[in-house]
Enzyme design. Structure first.
Site, PDB file in Angstrom:
ATOM      1  N   TYR A 135       0.768  -1.187  -0.029  1.00 26.31           N
ATOM      2  CA  TYR A 135       0.104  -0.030   0.293  1.00 26.31           C
ATOM      3  C   TYR A 135       0.791   1.258   0.197  1.00 26.31           C
ATOM      4  O   TYR A 135       1.566   1.500   1.034  1.00 26.31           O
ATOM      5  CB  TYR A 135      -0.895  -0.057   1.151  1.00 26.31           C
ATOM      6  N   ASN A 203       7.749  -2.042   2.546  1.00 27.57           N
ATOM      7  CA  ASN A 203       6.706  -1.204   2.948  1.00 27.57           C
ATOM      8  C   ASN A 203       6.084  -1.423   4.442  1.00 27.57           C
ATOM      9  O   ASN A 203       4.829  -1.540   4.558  1.00 27.57           O
ATOM     10  CB  ASN A 203       5.570  -1.130   1.999  1.00 27.57           C
ATOM     11  N   SER A 243       3.343  -3.335   4.299  1.00 25.42           N
ATOM     12  CA  SER A 243       3.529  -4.850   4.033  1.00 25.42           C
ATOM     13  C   SER A 243       4.743  -5.181   3.349  1.00 25.42           C
ATOM     14  O   SER A 243       5.535  -4.187   3.013  1.00 25.42           O
ATOM     15  CB  SER A 243       2.515  -5.324   2.905  1.00 25.42           C
ATOM     16  N   SER A 281      -0.262  -6.198   8.324  1.00 31.88           N
ATOM     17  CA  SER A 281       0.750  -6.355   7.240  1.00 31.88           C
ATOM     18  C   SER A 281       0.408  -7.663   6.491  1.00 31.88           C
ATOM     19  O   SER A 281       0.070  -8.498   6.728  1.00 31.88           O
ATOM     20  CB  SER A 281       2.142  -6.392   7.923  1.00 31.88           C
ATOM     21  N   GLY A 282       0.655  -7.274   4.986  1.00 34.30           N
ATOM     22  CA  GLY A 282       0.767  -8.444   4.122  1.00 34.30           C
ATOM     23  C   GLY A 282       2.092  -8.792   3.763  1.00 34.30           C
ATOM     24  O   GLY A 282       2.923  -8.081   3.153  1.00 34.30           O
TER      25      GLY A 282
END
Length: 371
Positions: A135, A203, A243, A281-282
């Site tokens: 993101y 990120n 993420s 978080s991804g």
């Protein structure tokens, strides 16, 4: 572009490949499109724009035959399309795209069209591209949908071997890592003659948790010295959010279950940097092997029923490869941080670069200085 080793700093113990990048795995190509337009207050649909798309072409034959692959999700607050087939069959069948959260669909569809371009579109051939995201809405007009199919095709056409651009480029253009400017990074390791390379889109992370080679860099360069991108009251909640995507490539002959195990180890590289796979978080990882590409074309042969031989590493040899994945992930994140430059995005939000002189000073004080 400055990288960690340009500062005389290193992480890990294994030797790097000649480029210290994912492209040290023969046949892997990387291309990017970077979009930086406008400044000032956010106007949805107009900007400011701080985004892009990264493409990894795993092998020159990827459009005609699959590669073995495996995947892992450390925390699933994110997206990487096409993973159900990777989990089911252990096959990677397309180039890999990485972009921002709201542009996954357009990049995925554009990869389908690219896959169809040299085929009979009336046929029954199907395409399940792998496209991942992080993101960038803190700096970018993410709802303006500025990434287009043309940008994907541009990145795909630009995909090349050789050095990989890092920092504020491609899908990593608008990303923030440990509250410094983050983005795209790459690194590699040589393990018993095999190459293991990583490309990250970083990120994620709290400032206080940032560690480099075991040194508490984030605590030693606090927000009072280098402000966080998330310093106003509304943005403070973003701290630690975000993420990371990790793509691992190797030329070691690994089967899908072994590549899943390799992908899992990317999480240890993130942990060494101070990432936890936080709730918001991804953290999604993909690993593929370019070995066996010459025989996997049998898989696509119409009505193929005959058995064919593939090669594989013994499981007992995996431990050193795990360290290759860990160290290349760790250094790829470091390279993303070191290469990134200070960026001001929407509404004047500024993500400051990790200052090189301060980093070298901190590492030196902890006995990890230039070598």
């Amino acid at each position: 572009m400055t990288r960690l080793r340009d500062l005389g700093l290193t992480v890990g113990q294994l030797p790097t490949g000649p480029l210290n990048a994912i492209t040290d795995v023969a046949g892997v190509r990387v291309g990017m499109t970077t979009l930086i337009l406008g400044e000032g207050p956010l106007v949805v649909g107009q900007g400011p724009v701080r985004t892009g798309v990264t493409v990894i072409v795993p092998h020159e034959t990827i459009g005609d035959s699959p590669l073995f692959a495996g995947c892992h999700s450390l925390n699933g607050n994110g997206e990487m399309t096409g993973l159900e087939w990777v989990r089911e069959a252990g096959h990677l069948t397309t180039p890999i795209g990485i972009t921002n959260t709201h542009s996954v669909g357009i990049v995925r569809d554009a990869l389908v069209y690219a896959d169809m371009a040299h085929r009979d579109a009336r046929g029954s051939y199907w395409s399940l591209p792998v496209v991942a995201e992080t993101y960038d809405g803190g700096l970018n007009d993410i709802n303006g949908m500025h990434v287009t199919a043309a940008h994907l095709h541009e990145a795909l056409a630009a995909a090349a071997p050789g050095p990989v651009a890092e920092g504020n480029v491609g899908g990593g253009t608008g990303m923030v890592c440990h509250e410094f400017k983050g983005g795209t990074g790459s690194a590699s390791r040589i393990v018993n003659g095999w190459s293991v390379g990583a490309l990250v889109q970083a990120n994620y992370g709290d400032r206080e948790r940032l560690m480099i080679d075991g040194v508490p860099v984030g605590r030693e360069i606090p927000r009072s010295v280098v402000p966080s991108a998330w310093d106003d009251e509304e943005a403070i909640a973003r701290r630690g959010a975000g993420s990371i995507i990790v793509v691992l490539a190797t030329d070691a002959p690994l089967l899908p279950h072994q590549l899943r195990r390799l992908a899992e180890r990317a999480g240890l590289g993130i942990a060494r940097m101070g990432g936890s796979g936080a709730h918001s978080s991804g953290d999604i990882f993909l690993a593929f092997s370019t070995a066996n590409a010459d025989v996997l074309h049998h898989y696509k042969a119409e009505a193929a029923t005959d058995a064919f031989a593939v090669t594989m590493m013994p499981d007992a040899a995996m431990s050193q490869l795990f360290w290759g994945a860990i160290e290349s992930t760790e250094e790829a994140i470091c390279n993303a941080l070191v290469a990134a430059e200070t960026m001001t995005g929407r509404d004047g939000v500024t993500a400051h670069a990790l200052p090189h002189d301060a980093l070298v000073d901190v590492m030196t004080r902890y006995g990890r200085g230039p070598r």
